[in-house]
Design a protein around this motif. Sequence first.
Motif, PDB file in Angstrom:
ATOM      1  N   LYS A   1     -60.194 -37.893  35.658  1.00 55.29           N
ATOM      2  CA  LYS A   1     -59.100 -37.917  36.642  1.00 55.29           C
ATOM      3  C   LYS A   1     -59.253 -36.838  37.704  1.00 55.29           C
ATOM      4  CE  LYS A   1     -55.672 -40.258  33.777  1.00 55.29           C
ATOM      5  NZ  LYS A   1     -54.372 -40.190  33.083  1.00 55.29           N
ATOM      6  N   GLU A   2     -59.708 -35.654  37.295  1.00 47.03           N
ATOM      7  CA  GLU A   2     -59.866 -34.569  38.264  1.00 47.03           C
ATOM      8  C   GLU A   2     -60.900 -34.954  39.321  1.00 47.03           C
ATOM      9  OE1 GLU A   2     -59.153 -31.042  40.175  1.00 47.03           O
ATOM     10  OE2 GLU A   2     -58.036 -31.886  38.476  1.00 47.03           O
ATOM     11  N   LYS A   3     -62.034 -35.503  38.884  1.00 46.64           N
ATOM     12  CA  LYS A   3     -63.082 -35.882  39.842  1.00 46.64           C
ATOM     13  C   LYS A   3     -62.638 -37.052  40.715  1.00 46.64           C
ATOM     14  CE  LYS A   3     -66.275 -36.174  36.668  1.00 46.64           C
ATOM     15  NZ  LYS A   3     -67.570 -36.491  36.025  1.00 46.64           N
ATOM     16  N   LEU A   4     -61.920 -38.002  40.129  1.00 46.19           N
ATOM     17  CA  LEU A   4     -61.456 -39.145  40.916  1.00 46.19           C
ATOM     18  C   LEU A   4     -60.450 -38.723  41.981  1.00 46.19           C
ATOM     19  CD1 LEU A   4     -61.026 -41.889  38.160  1.00 46.19           C
ATOM     20  CD2 LEU A   4     -62.799 -41.790  39.911  1.00 46.19           C
TER      21      LEU A   4
ATOM     22  N   GLY B   1     -62.635 -34.795  43.570  1.00 47.23           N
ATOM     23  CA  GLY B   1     -64.076 -34.614  43.676  1.00 47.23           C
ATOM     24  C   GLY B   1     -64.613 -35.011  45.034  1.00 47.23           C
ATOM     25  N   THR B   2     -65.892 -34.698  45.234  1.00 48.75           N
ATOM     26  CA  THR B   2     -66.554 -35.114  46.469  1.00 48.75           C
ATOM     27  C   THR B   2     -66.743 -36.625  46.450  1.00 48.75           C
ATOM     28  OG1 THR B   2     -68.764 -34.881  45.532  1.00 48.75           O
ATOM     29  CG2 THR B   2     -67.776 -32.902  46.527  1.00 48.75           C
ATOM     30  N   ALA B   3     -67.132 -37.171  47.577  1.00 45.87           N
ATOM     31  CA  ALA B   3     -67.355 -38.610  47.665  1.00 45.87           C
ATOM     32  C   ALA B   3     -68.422 -39.054  46.676  1.00 45.87           C
ATOM     33  CB  ALA B   3     -67.748 -38.990  49.091  1.00 45.87           C
ATOM     34  N   GLU B   4     -69.481 -38.240  46.540  1.00 49.74           N
ATOM     35  CA  GLU B   4     -70.549 -38.589  45.603  1.00 49.74           C
ATOM     36  C   GLU B   4     -70.049 -38.524  44.166  1.00 49.74           C
ATOM     37  OE1 GLU B   4     -75.228 -37.527  44.987  1.00 49.74           O
ATOM     38  OE2 GLU B   4     -73.844 -35.836  45.155  1.00 49.74           O
ATOM     39  N   GLU B   5     -69.275 -37.481  43.835  1.00 54.43           N
ATOM     40  CA  GLU B   5     -68.732 -37.353  42.477  1.00 54.43           C
ATOM     41  C   GLU B   5     -67.809 -38.522  42.155  1.00 54.43           C
ATOM     42  OE1 GLU B   5     -68.614 -32.505  41.740  1.00 54.43           O
ATOM     43  OE2 GLU B   5     -66.931 -33.493  42.759  1.00 54.43           O
ATOM     44  N   GLN B   6     -67.001 -38.919  43.114  1.00 54.29           N
ATOM     45  CA  GLN B   6     -66.103 -40.048  42.891  1.00 54.29           C
ATOM     46  C   GLN B   6     -66.885 -41.343  42.658  1.00 54.29           C
ATOM     47  OE1 GLN B   6     -63.382 -40.220  46.180  1.00 54.29           O
ATOM     48  NE2 GLN B   6     -62.202 -38.437  45.510  1.00 54.29           N
ATOM     49  N   ALA B   7     -67.913 -41.558  43.469  1.00 50.63           N
ATOM     50  CA  ALA B   7     -68.722 -42.777  43.327  1.00 50.63           C
ATOM     51  C   ALA B   7     -69.436 -42.806  41.982  1.00 50.63           C
ATOM     52  CB  ALA B   7     -69.737 -42.861  44.465  1.00 50.63           C
ATOM     53  N   ASN B   8     -70.017 -41.663  41.574  1.00 52.64           N
ATOM     54  CA  ASN B   8     -70.714 -41.589  40.287  1.00 52.64           C
ATOM     55  C   ASN B   8     -69.757 -41.861  39.132  1.00 52.64           C
ATOM     56  OD1 ASN B   8     -73.092 -40.982  41.595  1.00 52.64           O
ATOM     57  ND2 ASN B   8     -72.950 -38.775  41.240  1.00 52.64           N
ATOM     58  N   THR B   9     -68.579 -41.234  39.209  1.00 51.82           N
ATOM     59  CA  THR B   9     -67.600 -41.394  38.136  1.00 51.82           C
ATOM     60  C   THR B   9     -67.124 -42.838  38.044  1.00 51.82           C
ATOM     61  OG1 THR B   9     -66.856 -39.103  38.401  1.00 51.82           O
ATOM     62  CG2 THR B   9     -65.364 -40.612  37.262  1.00 51.82           C
ATOM     63  N   LYS B  10     -66.873 -43.479  39.178  1.00 52.42           N
ATOM     64  CA  LYS B  10     -66.442 -44.879  39.170  1.00 52.42           C
ATOM     65  C   LYS B  10     -67.501 -45.777  38.543  1.00 52.42           C
ATOM     66  CE  LYS B  10     -63.413 -44.637  43.232  1.00 52.42           C
ATOM     67  NZ  LYS B  10     -63.205 -45.112  44.623  1.00 52.42           N
ATOM     68  N   ASN B  11     -68.748 -45.550  38.889  1.00 48.28           N
ATOM     69  CA  ASN B  11     -69.822 -46.380  38.342  1.00 48.28           C
ATOM     70  C   ASN B  11     -69.945 -46.204  36.832  1.00 48.28           C
ATOM     71  OD1 ASN B  11     -71.524 -48.078  40.242  1.00 48.28           O
ATOM     72  ND2 ASN B  11     -71.312 -46.204  41.438  1.00 48.28           N
ATOM     73  N   ILE B  12     -69.828 -44.960  36.351  1.00 48.68           N
ATOM     74  CA  ILE B  12     -69.939 -44.731  34.900  1.00 48.68           C
ATOM     75  C   ILE B  12     -68.726 -45.295  34.179  1.00 48.68           C
ATOM     76  CG2 ILE B  12     -70.061 -42.965  33.089  1.00 48.68           C
ATOM     77  CD1 ILE B  12     -71.703 -41.263  35.033  1.00 48.68           C
ATOM     78  N   LEU B  13     -67.534 -45.083  34.751  1.00 52.55           N
ATOM     79  CA  LEU B  13     -66.324 -45.670  34.166  1.00 52.55           C
ATOM     80  C   LEU B  13     -66.467 -47.194  34.073  1.00 52.55           C
ATOM     81  CD1 LEU B  13     -63.173 -43.927  35.710  1.00 52.55           C
ATOM     82  CD2 LEU B  13     -63.596 -44.339  33.283  1.00 52.55           C
ATOM     83  N   GLY B  14     -66.898 -47.811  35.175  1.00 52.29           N
ATOM     84  CA  GLY B  14     -67.050 -49.260  35.200  1.00 52.29           C
ATOM     85  C   GLY B  14     -68.104 -49.746  34.242  1.00 52.29           C
TER      86      GLY B  14
END
Length: 573
Positions: free
Chosen positions: A347-350, A353-366
């Motif tokens: 949740k903190e990164k989403l 976080g930076t745009a890259e951190e958000q994208a990475n986290t979304k992909n791993i979550l998905g």
Amino acid sequence: ENAGKYEGMDRFEARKAMVKDLEDQGYMLKVDPIVHSVGHSERTGVQVEARLSTQWFVKMKPLAESALKNQETDDRVNFIPGRFEHTFTQWMENIHDWVISRQLWWGHRIPAWYNKKTGEVYVGMEAPKDAENWEQDKDVLDTWFSSALWPFSTMGWPDTDSADFKRYFPTNTLVTGYDIIFFWVSRMIFQSLEFTGKAPFRNVLLHGLIRDEQGRKMSKSLGNGIDPMDVIKKYGVDALRWFLITGSTPGQDIRFSYTKMDAAWNFINKIWNASRYVIMNLGDMPAPVLPEKSKWDLADRWILSRLNATVKQVNAQFEKFEFGEAGRALYNFIWNDFCDWYIEMTKEKLNNGTAEEQANTKNILGYVLDQILKLMHPIMPFVTEKLWQSMPHDGKSIMVAKYPVAHDEFDDDTATEQMSHLIELITAVRNIRNQANAPMSKPVDLIIKVENDHLAEMFEANKDYIDRFCHPEKLIIGTDVETPKLALSGILTGAEVDIPMAELVDLDEERARMKKEIANLEKEVQRSEKKLGNENFVKNAPEKVVEEERTKAKEWQQKLDAAKDRLASLQDA
């Protein structure tokens, strides 16, 4: 066939009439009342009486010998659980000729005809050509004789060149109840061997019976039957499937329970809510693709390692037909690891976080959600299809998507160890706050005393997680830090966490709590020592299991020593 004056009378009235006639004619010498067991129809309650009649039989000895001999070949049938093979063997070894004719209104007619003039008997697959001179037997085949033909007759037999027969026979696995091993399973085996030369299936998975909450068999007479459609209407079919599949052990009966159905519904609700949260964050992005491994943080490495371990365990348990064990692995991973921890850690990164951190986290979550839904699909087909169709994905249906397989590159023992320390710390701090009635909004100091620099470095490197989940006002980490006496403490693996709360701590209560903790730890130490002192366990258990037990024993002892030290410091306060 002619009963004379008794023709057409009810059997009970006929008996009374016979007794009266015997008495009237002076033939009745003596009447002795006797007590004996009289069979009754299970369905109607009417008395059942034996009547001598001519029946058709199958000579069983050669068929049984063939079935037993086949169990010594590579074409053998595997019984799961294995103990039921003994049941099958016993029946085959003590077999009697099988009466296959029944006097019912339905079923396959006995393929036998009687010549009206000569009385000659003809048996064949087709009726005699001069059918007008023959009369077919009125009896029908035993239903188990007919159903024993099912594995091959449904595939086109006796046409063994049919496409279905070539492709699907023999089948892989038969799933049925243990109560019809003799009635159905054994008869399918020896009839398939007789008519096709092959066993009908490779495996027989035998499940138990579903009983009521008191352990009684469901029956009309008891009125304790439960209509599955009523359960589905209230809970949904996926919840019922989860209860039935994961709540049973092969060969064992299962008690139906509305409490367990509630738990199944709650689990699906947990999956649904977690999935909706992830899907909401994924938005309209393409199907998830894992970022490069170098971009995974500790939580990412940990959840993917735990996912991989779960995939291995679930697939291994499915192979052994241990669906309950597979369900427990899925439940623990989904509810604890994914929902309670990983989603919270993202949740903190989403949010910040930076745009890259958000994208990475979304992909791993998905990616993890995609794998969870695929793992759950055989058990919960409807909910998982609905959720999978709602998230970014590739393919038309989860039903035909590739089932998850393990990836060795996901295994990460270091991440698993480090995260276990963090989870243990966070859990201890939450428990302490709850005990002291100190909510997360209340600022507190946090002192973490560790046994070695390696652990200190790990906590230092993951201060972000400690800040997010423990909310310390002041954080001290080290191997040589002063432990305040007026504090609430938690004993961790290789560490101790203290929260100074001078104004809140009741020393007597804290001493009592620590004594209780010591008693619990002593029980764990004794249990491990007893297990490791058992020569059979050390000698016969896998080396990995023994080593894990030794590690646990060491950790319990370390925690016990730390708890005793803490109690000693409190005694001096």
